[in-house]
Design a protein around this motif. Structure first.
Motif, mmCIF file in Angstrom:
data_model
loop_
_atom_site.group_PDB
_atom_site.id
_atom_site.type_symbol
_atom_site.label_atom_id
_atom_site.label_comp_id
_atom_site.label_asym_id
_atom_site.label_seq_id
_atom_site.Cartn_x
_atom_site.Cartn_y
_atom_site.Cartn_z
ATOM 1 N N UNK A 213 0.821 -1.449 0.043
ATOM 2 C CA UNK A 213 0.182 -0.202 0.028
ATOM 3 C C UNK A 213 0.811 1.059 -0.172
ATOM 4 N N UNK A 214 2.033 1.364 0.888
ATOM 5 C CA UNK A 214 2.941 2.395 0.958
ATOM 6 C C UNK A 214 3.472 2.847 -0.379
ATOM 7 N N UNK A 215 3.941 1.661 -1.110
ATOM 8 C CA UNK A 215 4.762 1.867 -2.325
ATOM 9 C C UNK A 215 3.556 2.315 -3.509
ATOM 10 N N UNK A 216 2.282 1.888 -3.235
ATOM 11 C CA UNK A 216 1.355 2.286 -4.407
ATOM 12 C C UNK A 216 0.936 3.887 -4.071
ATOM 13 N N UNK A 217 0.970 4.140 -2.818
ATOM 14 C CA UNK A 217 0.485 5.373 -2.400
ATOM 15 C C UNK A 217 1.611 6.401 -2.724
ATOM 16 N N UNK A 218 2.728 6.067 -2.586
ATOM 17 C CA UNK A 218 3.861 6.967 -2.944
ATOM 18 C C UNK A 218 4.038 7.532 -4.427
ATOM 19 N N UNK B 153 -3.992 3.896 -7.028
ATOM 20 C CA UNK B 153 -4.877 3.389 -5.980
ATOM 21 C C UNK B 153 -4.815 1.672 -6.120
ATOM 22 N N UNK B 154 -4.638 1.106 -5.118
ATOM 23 C CA UNK B 154 -4.323 -0.352 -4.854
ATOM 24 C C UNK B 154 -5.530 -0.897 -4.312
ATOM 25 N N UNK B 155 -6.384 -1.870 -4.982
ATOM 26 C CA UNK B 155 -7.461 -2.397 -4.089
ATOM 27 C C UNK B 155 -7.807 -3.739 -4.538
ATOM 28 N N UNK B 156 -8.653 -4.308 -3.830
ATOM 29 C CA UNK B 156 -8.709 -5.881 -4.186
ATOM 30 C C UNK B 156 -10.608 -6.007 -4.345
ATOM 31 N N UNK C 129 1.980 7.512 -12.426
ATOM 32 C CA UNK C 129 1.342 8.023 -11.319
ATOM 33 C C UNK C 129 -0.212 8.125 -11.663
ATOM 34 N N UNK C 130 -0.784 8.023 -10.625
ATOM 35 C CA UNK C 130 -2.325 8.128 -10.288
ATOM 36 C C UNK C 130 -3.219 7.078 -11.308
ATOM 37 N N UNK C 131 -2.378 5.812 -11.372
ATOM 38 C CA UNK C 131 -3.205 4.771 -12.020
ATOM 39 C C UNK C 131 -3.790 4.039 -11.080
ATOM 40 N N UNK C 132 -4.073 2.753 -11.631
ATOM 41 C CA UNK C 132 -4.916 1.836 -10.411
ATOM 42 C C UNK C 132 -4.128 0.268 -10.778
ATOM 43 N N UNK C 133 -4.415 -0.374 -9.496
ATOM 44 C CA UNK C 133 -3.878 -1.659 -9.768
ATOM 45 C C UNK C 133 -4.892 -2.389 -8.744
ATOM 46 N N UNK C 134 -5.575 -3.548 -9.403
ATOM 47 C CA UNK C 134 -6.550 -4.294 -8.729
ATOM 48 C C UNK C 134 -6.340 -5.804 -8.685
ATOM 49 N N UNK C 135 -6.485 -6.349 -7.549
ATOM 50 C CA UNK C 135 -6.466 -7.770 -7.368
ATOM 51 C C UNK C 135 -7.738 -8.418 -7.292
ATOM 52 N N UNK C 136 -8.020 -9.252 -8.019
ATOM 53 C CA UNK C 136 -9.366 -9.950 -8.203
ATOM 54 C C UNK C 136 -9.011 -11.608 -7.745
ATOM 55 N N UNK C 137 -10.215 -12.130 -7.276
ATOM 56 C CA UNK C 137 -10.244 -13.618 -7.267
ATOM 57 C C UNK C 137 -11.408 -14.007 -7.346
ATOM 58 N N UNK C 138 -11.678 -15.285 -7.945
ATOM 59 C CA UNK C 138 -12.946 -15.963 -8.127
ATOM 60 C C UNK C 138 -12.624 -17.311 -8.561
ATOM 61 N N UNK C 139 -13.748 -18.136 -8.662
ATOM 62 C CA UNK C 139 -13.420 -19.504 -9.076
ATOM 63 C C UNK C 139 -13.357 -19.424 -10.536
ATOM 64 N N UNK C 140 -12.445 -20.175 -10.942
ATOM 65 C CA UNK C 140 -12.093 -20.061 -12.395
ATOM 66 C C UNK C 140 -13.036 -20.656 -13.498
ATOM 67 N N UNK C 141 -13.660 -19.818 -14.397
ATOM 68 C CA UNK C 141 -14.819 -20.309 -15.037
ATOM 69 C C UNK C 141 -14.379 -21.438 -15.772
#
Lengths: 138, 526
Positions: free
Chosen positions: B235-240, B244-247, B280-292
């Motif tokens: 989170x720290x590295x992303x914030x710097x 926006x780092x979210x899941x 700068x100011x981009x997004x990183x998202x982690x997603x998880x779900x059952x593999x279709x």
């Protein structure tokens, strides 16, 4: 309460000094040894409350220190925290089997080291240390 | 110069062919070849196993062996002995396949010129010797390189420890107050030290990857925990960078069969990469779900809004030392080992990893992990015949609070700690930890199944109690625990039952017992 005594066994003088500064700032009293032989001798002399032990040491290694401490009843009870640059996988298991309370890999994070020391000494955890910068891991 | 005769083993059942070959050998000097002739593959195997053969002339149509199988059998009996295949005119394709299966050469029956036979034999032996030597040199070099890397990374850690220690000592003001500039510069030092540390770890890891030595211990592993860890860590590295780092994960996510530490490591590498290659100011998202595409697997995705990858490169990025020549990442030079390590770790845990991307449109890194299944986890523990007769112990550990059951706020944090403690206390091959974390209801319930071997359920219980009693975090959160155990009768294997069937029976019975345990507690706890 008198400050708790910690023996630092590490052959690197810089690391001994660094740990000393950090521990002193957290009200611990420190003693030093630079090899396996002195490690046991200093433990005998000062009867510390806790020992921070490196694995790679002259005149034996951390495991020989733990082995010898085990044979002396009043030293066998002192909690030992292993702090080593050696690879964690095999050594960690071996250290726990030899009776270590914790295994930390160098470069060690001071926040973690202090937390582990407190736990081993049965001291209450502090939510915020007055002097801690190195909180994050890499 | 006196030569030692070359020991030739001829395996051939056709008397005419044998006579022809014998004739050819008879024209050679007596001390150059010594021929042993056998009719069957089984005899040849016995003879080869005894040693002393320099080369095999092998027919592919023997009474007790056919085609490529004979080549493989000869190899299995004496891997160090070169094989020349004898084949008919119409079988050249098969001969080529035999070469792929490890034969040194082939000779077509009826087309062997007089002088060609001894030459072919000598060449084959020599070629084989050179190849073996080259292989040996390569193996030694690889081993040396791995040892060297491991040694170097170890030696680098010590001085780095001192640097890190003293920088933080200065930053924490232990040597006096710092001016704002001084603080800023030291923070730059610390950031770089951390980067160096992670590179050294990569070096160390990769030496293990190459040697196939990385240790992986499969457990029932919570993916949301690992995602939480990765988000917290980075989170720290992303914030710097204002990223926006979210899941975004399915609410009820099945656990996977993976090494929890390795899963965290994989996620950290992927998220760290995503942050590096996202402006700068981009997004990183982690997603998880059952593999279709395969519901036995869980799919994890790390998506970024970064510079993307050339489609031609989406496979090459997993190669060792691959570095994207991307100016956006020029200030973030790692060693190019992260994705290589990731791929090795994922593959060795039974999963897959791939990347989807287009330049300028961001990338998605996808990883699959097998969803946890009790039979899979149990199999290795029961696989030794001796263990069948042993009793199985079910140990149940329940965590609750003095005033009632856990509130959701304390649960997540405290129970994570408890889980770690339990794992630490069960470092033993005889124990299989099965934390039923997701469906545990108001109290956290942990169920441990152990095949006991001198260590009875009571002893396991005692060990767990001791570990939990010494937990400061548990005490502080006002949590208590109860631990109970039951020894189950050995589940005997019916002589007609296959090992696989039997394992499944055992696993199902254990699963049922655990389900009963869980539902009875849920009733009790309201």
């Amino acid at each position: 309460m008198a400050s708790r005594k910690i023996l630092i066994v590490d052959d690197n003088a810089d690391i001994r000094l660094g740990m000393h500064l950090r521990l002193k700032a957290n009200q611990y009293e420190t003693f030093f040894a630079a090899d396996a032989f002195a490690g046991v001798a200093e433990a005998r002399k000062h009867r510390p409350d806790l020992i921070i032990l490196d694995l790679g040491l002259p005149a034996g290694d951390g495991f020989t220190v733990m082995e010898r401490l085990k044979q002396i009843p009043f030293l066998a009870v002192i909690p030992v925290i292993v702090v080593s640059a050696r690879d964690g996988l095999g050594n960690q298991k071996r250290a726990y089997e030899a009776g270590a309370k914790a295994f930390l890999q160098k470069p060690v994070n001071d926040a973690e080291l202090l937390a582990v020391i407190r736990q081993a000494l049965g001291e209450p955890a502090r939510t915020k240390s007055p002097t801690l910068h190195d909180q994050g891991s890499v | 110069m006196k030569e030692t005769p070359l020991q030739v083993l001829l395996v051939e059942d056709n008397a005419g062919d044998v006579r022809l070959l014998r004739e050819m050998f008879s024209k050679e000097r007596r001390d150059s070849f010594q021929l042993t002739h056998l009719l069957r593959m089984s005899e040849a195997e016995t003879h080869l196993a005894k040693g002393g053969v320099d080369i095999v002339l092998l027919d592919l149509g023997l009474p007790d062996g056919h085609g490529l199988d004979t080549v493989r059998r000869a190899h299995a009996a004496a891997p160090e002995v070169p094989v020349i295949v004898l084949t008919g005119l119409d079988d050249e394709a098969l001969a080529a396949e035999a070469m792929n299966a490890g034969a040194q050469d082939y000779l077509i029956k009826g087309q062997i010129e007089n002088r060609a036979l001894p030459r072919a034999l000598r060449y084959a032996v020599e070629r084989h010797r050179m190849q073996t030597e080259t292989d040996l040199i390569r193996t030694n070099q690889m081993q040396f390189k791995d040892e060297f890397l491991s040694h170097v990374s170890h030696e680098l850690r010590s001085p780095l420890t001192a640097v890190r220690q003293f920088v933080t000592i200065l930053l924490d003001g232990l040597a006096g107050e710092l001016k704002p500039d001084q603080r800023e510069y030291l923070e730059i030092v610390l950031r770089n030290v951390k980067q160096l540390h992670s590179m050294i770890n990569d070096l160390f890891e990769v030496s293990g990857v190459q040697a196939g030595k990385l240790k992986i211990e499969l457990h029932c592993t919570s993916v949301s925990d690992a995602i939480g860890y990765a988000v917290n860590t980075l989170q720290g590295a992303a914030a710097a960078k204002g990223i926006s780092l979210s899941s975004n994960i399915e609410r009820i996510l099945p656990s996977v069969c993976a090494d929890p530490a390795r899963l965290r490591q994989i996620l950290v590498i992927l998220v760290d990469n995503a942050i590096k290659f996202t402006p700068q100011n981009g997004t990183v998202t982690i997603q998880a779900r059952t593999f279709e595409e395969d519901p036995d697997f869980l799919l994890l995705e790390v998506a970024d809004s970064g510079c993307g990858i050339d489609p031609d490169m989406t496979e090459r990025i997993f190669e060792r030392l691959f570095q994207a020549s991307n100016p956006a990442a020029a200030d973030h030079n790692g060693l190019g080992l992260g994705l290589f390590i990731c791929k090795d770790l994922v593959t060795r845990q039974g999963g897959k990893i791939w990347a989807h991307s287009a330049p300028g449109q961001g990338s998605i890194f996808s990883v699959t992990f097998p969803i946890f299944s009790l039979p899979k986890l149990l199999a290795p523990a029961f696989s030794e015949e001796r263990q069948i007769e042993r009793p199985i112990t079910l140990v149940v550990t329940e965590i609750g609070s003095q005033t009632g059951w856990l509130s959701n706020e304390v649960r997540a944090d405290q129970c994570r700690g408890v889980r770690e403690l339990l794992r630490g206390s069960l470092y033993s091959d005889q124990d299989i930890l099965f934390p039923k974390m997701d469906s545990a209801g108001p109290a956290e319930l942990y169920i441990i199944v152990a095949i006991t071997d001198g260590v009875g359920g009571a002893a396991i219980c005692k060990r767990i109690r001791k570990q939990l009693d010494s937990s400061e975090s548990l005490r502080q959160a006002g949590l208590t625990h109860t631990t109970s155990y039951r020894s189950l009768d050995p589940i005997l294997r019916n002589p007609n039952q296959s090992m696989q069937d039997w394992l499944e029976t055992v696993a199902t019975q254990i699963q049922e017992l655990m389900n009963n345990e869980i539902s009875s507690r849920q009733v009790r706890n309201g």
